[in-house]
Design a protein around this motif. Structure first.
Motif, PDB file in Angstrom:
ATOM      1  N   HIS A 206      73.491  79.329 141.298  1.00  0.00           N
ATOM      2  CA  HIS A 206      74.713  80.118 141.198  1.00  0.00           C
ATOM      3  C   HIS A 206      75.878  79.166 140.942  1.00  0.00           C
ATOM      4  CE1 HIS A 206      77.984  82.807 142.347  1.00  0.00           C
ATOM      5  NE2 HIS A 206      77.120  83.783 142.210  1.00  0.00           N
ATOM      6  N   PRO A 207      76.837  79.557 140.083  1.00  0.00           N
ATOM      7  CA  PRO A 207      77.990  78.676 139.821  1.00  0.00           C
ATOM      8  C   PRO A 207      78.691  78.207 141.108  1.00  0.00           C
ATOM      9  CG  PRO A 207      78.044  80.542 138.326  1.00  0.00           C
ATOM     10  CD  PRO A 207      76.901  80.788 139.253  1.00  0.00           C
ATOM     11  N   ASN A 208      78.661  79.042 142.152  1.00  0.00           N
ATOM     12  CA  ASN A 208      79.335  78.652 143.404  1.00  0.00           C
ATOM     13  C   ASN A 208      78.586  77.573 144.179  1.00  0.00           C
ATOM     14  OD1 ASN A 208      81.281  80.498 142.889  1.00  0.00           O
ATOM     15  ND2 ASN A 208      80.495  82.062 144.285  1.00  0.00           N
ATOM     16  N   ASP A 209      77.346  77.334 143.797  1.00  0.00           N
ATOM     17  CA  ASP A 209      76.545  76.328 144.493  1.00  0.00           C
ATOM     18  C   ASP A 209      76.897  74.956 143.912  1.00  0.00           C
ATOM     19  OD1 ASP A 209      74.680  75.045 146.014  1.00  0.00           O
ATOM     20  OD2 ASP A 209      72.974  76.257 145.367  1.00  0.00           O
ATOM     21  N   VAL A 210      78.155  74.596 144.086  1.00  0.00           N
ATOM     22  CA  VAL A 210      78.717  73.423 143.402  1.00  0.00           C
ATOM     23  C   VAL A 210      77.931  72.148 143.701  1.00  0.00           C
ATOM     24  CG1 VAL A 210      80.780  71.965 143.164  1.00  0.00           C
ATOM     25  CG2 VAL A 210      81.016  74.441 143.321  1.00  0.00           C
ATOM     26  N   LYS A 211      77.525  71.993 144.968  1.00  0.00           N
ATOM     27  CA  LYS A 211      76.852  70.765 145.367  1.00  0.00           C
ATOM     28  C   LYS A 211      75.566  70.550 144.553  1.00  0.00           C
ATOM     29  CE  LYS A 211      75.107  70.244 149.493  1.00  0.00           C
ATOM     30  NZ  LYS A 211      74.993  70.428 150.934  1.00  0.00           N
ATOM     31  N   ARG A 212      74.785  71.619 144.409  1.00  0.00           N
ATOM     32  CA  ARG A 212      73.520  71.474 143.669  1.00  0.00           C
ATOM     33  C   ARG A 212      73.759  71.361 142.170  1.00  0.00           C
ATOM     34  NH1 ARG A 212      71.126  75.236 147.407  1.00  0.00           N
ATOM     35  NH2 ARG A 212      69.753  74.129 148.848  1.00  0.00           N
ATOM     36  N   VAL A 213      74.778  72.068 141.681  1.00  0.00           N
ATOM     37  CA  VAL A 213      75.094  71.985 140.248  1.00  0.00           C
ATOM     38  C   VAL A 213      75.461  70.535 139.906  1.00  0.00           C
ATOM     39  CG1 VAL A 213      76.715  72.702 138.437  1.00  0.00           C
ATOM     40  CG2 VAL A 213      75.797  74.409 140.028  1.00  0.00           C
ATOM     41  N   ILE A 214      76.291  69.932 140.763  1.00  0.00           N
ATOM     42  CA  ILE A 214      76.689  68.535 140.548  1.00  0.00           C
ATOM     43  C   ILE A 214      75.464  67.622 140.605  1.00  0.00           C
ATOM     44  CG2 ILE A 214      77.913  66.580 141.606  1.00  0.00           C
ATOM     45  CD1 ILE A 214      80.250  68.458 142.161  1.00  0.00           C
TER      46      ILE A 214
ATOM     47  N   LEU B  44      86.551  68.073 138.032  1.00  0.00           N
ATOM     48  CA  LEU B  44      86.405  69.042 136.941  1.00  0.00           C
ATOM     49  C   LEU B  44      86.308  70.459 137.506  1.00  0.00           C
ATOM     50  CD1 LEU B  44      85.695  69.698 133.852  1.00  0.00           C
ATOM     51  CD2 LEU B  44      83.321  69.606 134.595  1.00  0.00           C
ATOM     52  N   ALA B  45      85.488  70.615 138.571  1.00  0.00           N
ATOM     53  CA  ALA B  45      85.316  71.929 139.195  1.00  0.00           C
ATOM     54  C   ALA B  45      86.653  72.414 139.758  1.00  0.00           C
ATOM     55  CB  ALA B  45      84.273  71.865 140.298  1.00  0.00           C
ATOM     56  N   ALA B  46      87.402  71.507 140.368  1.00  0.00           N
ATOM     57  CA  ALA B  46      88.684  71.887 140.971  1.00  0.00           C
ATOM     58  C   ALA B  46      89.691  72.267 139.889  1.00  0.00           C
ATOM     59  CB  ALA B  46      89.221  70.737 141.818  1.00  0.00           C
ATOM     60  N   ALA B  47      89.687  71.512 138.794  1.00  0.00           N
ATOM     61  CA  ALA B  47      90.692  71.741 137.749  1.00  0.00           C
ATOM     62  C   ALA B  47      90.347  72.941 136.873  1.00  0.00           C
ATOM     63  CB  ALA B  47      90.841  70.485 136.892  1.00  0.00           C
ATOM     64  N   GLU B  48      89.099  73.027 136.454  1.00  0.00           N
ATOM     65  CA  GLU B  48      88.752  74.055 135.458  1.00  0.00           C
ATOM     66  C   GLU B  48      87.898  75.187 136.009  1.00  0.00           C
ATOM     67  OE1 GLU B  48      87.242  72.373 131.838  1.00  0.00           O
ATOM     68  OE2 GLU B  48      88.444  70.550 132.127  1.00  0.00           O
ATOM     69  N   GLY B  49      87.553  75.066 137.306  1.00  0.00           N
ATOM     70  CA  GLY B  49      86.768  76.145 137.919  1.00  0.00           C
ATOM     71  C   GLY B  49      85.277  75.849 137.916  1.00  0.00           C
ATOM     72  N   VAL B  50      84.571  76.505 138.834  1.00  0.00           N
ATOM     73  CA  VAL B  50      83.135  76.242 138.997  1.00  0.00           C
ATOM     74  C   VAL B  50      82.332  76.684 137.776  1.00  0.00           C
ATOM     75  CG1 VAL B  50      83.169  76.294 141.514  1.00  0.00           C
ATOM     76  CG2 VAL B  50      82.831  78.420 140.277  1.00  0.00           C
ATOM     77  N   GLU B  51      82.844  77.686 137.050  1.00  0.00           N
ATOM     78  CA  GLU B  51      82.111  78.163 135.862  1.00  0.00           C
ATOM     79  C   GLU B  51      82.032  77.072 134.793  1.00  0.00           C
ATOM     80  OE1 GLU B  51      83.879  80.415 137.522  1.00  0.00           O
ATOM     81  OE2 GLU B  51      82.269  81.881 137.901  1.00  0.00           O
TER      82      GLU B  51
END
Length: 317
Positions: A157-165, A132-139
């Motif tokens: 932060h939106p860029n902190d993908v690992k923690r957001v996931i 989802l992050a790759a397709a639609e972006g981290v936001e």
């Protein structure tokens, strides 16, 4: 009545003089030092993390320094479990544990027993969220978190993908928010003395600048070059550390050494400010101003009295 374990904590901004004072106190009280610093865990990162010298480390037993390679994962939860175990062991040996450092979250997770989400993991869900992050972006991913757990979303932060996931995963698996887990115990489980060191801003900034110059003299540039040569990627958490991150563009020929050094100084000053505001919220801390040499001596004497009175501990003379 349950006998609580003893714990002394020494905090304060970077370059304020925690190492020197902690060696003196731990030596006096038969103590052992647990590093409360998220960067000193890495092997091969010595100069930029301001580790105590081999001579200093030999004076008093030290823990949680040089325990992992720069490309290994480390986290506040790992720190919490290691430090908690060490405090018990040191108390059992009849010694006094000192946590010394400037990483507020790490230290508070131990002094106030933060509960961290122990939820299981779901690799399939992770994969799906990564796609989802790759397709639609981290936001887009971050918005999804904001719908279910606005408090955690606000913090990440939106860029902190690992923690957001991870935060979304916890919610999906347990129905509880990550922010529900990370609560702070009202009272410390320890028989605790918390010491905070501070100094006049101008003097602290001057000490930070001097420390950075000294790091460069001691070979920080070579230390960073060696890490890059060994194949450690600049995006690693360890390589993003203060003093490392700023020298990488210099080593790649993108900026001058002078600019890199100034960046380190400026970011370290900002970091010191953030450290102080974190610790200022903690009501348990007894503050000592150590701006001048005589302040430091006086603080050392007062703290010795506080510890001797509190723990009826006989100095190790």
């Amino acid at each position: 009545m349950h006998h609580r374990e003893k714990l002394v904590v020494i905090v304060g901004p970077t370059a304020v003089g925690k190492t020197e004072l902690s060696l003196q106190l731990a030596g006096h009280f038969d103590g052992e030092i647990i590093s409360g610093d998220s960067m000193q865990v890495y092997r091969g990162m010595d100069i930029g993390t301001a580790k105590a010298s081999p001579e200093e480390l030999a004076r008093v037993p030290h823990h949680l320094i040089d325990i992992i390679e720069p490309d290994e994962e480390y986290s506040v939860a790992l720190f919490q479990s290691a430090a908690t175990r060490l405090i018990t062991e040191i108390n059992q040996r009849g010694h006094l544990p000192f946590i010394v450092g400037g990483t507020g979250l790490y230290i508070e997770s131990v002094t106030h027993r933060f509960e961290f989400a122990q939820a299981e993991q779901d690799p399939e869900l992770r994969e799906q969220l990564q796609r989802l992050a790759a397709a639609e972006g981290v936001e887009a991913l971050h918005r999804r978190l904001a719908e279910i757990d606005p408090i955690t979303a606000e913090r990440l932060h939106p860029n902190d993908v690992k923690r957001v996931i991870r935060a979304i995963e916890i919610y999906q698996l347990t129905g509880r928010k990550m922010s529900d887990y990370q609560h702070r115990a009202k009272h410390s489980p320890y028989d605790l003395v918390m010491i905070g060191l501070t100094m006049e801003r101008e003097k602290l900034y001057e000490r930070i600048n001097q420390r950075v110059d000294k790091m460069i003299e001691e070979g920080l540039v070579e230390e960073v070059r060696r890490l890059l040569d060994r194949g450690y990627h600049p995006a690693l958490t360890s390589m993003q550390g203060l003093g490392y991150k700023e020298l990488i563009p210099y080593l790649y020929g993108e900026i001058t050494l002078e600019k890199a050094v100034n960046d380190i100084k400026q970011r370290t000053r900002h970091f010191a400010k953030r450290q102080l505001s974190w610790f200022r919220r903690m009501a348990e801390i007894q503050w000592f101003d150590v701006t001048h040499r005589e302040d430091r001596v006086k603080a050392g004497e007062t703290i010795k009295k506080i510890l001797a009175g509190k723990f009826h501990q006989l100095p190790n003379i």
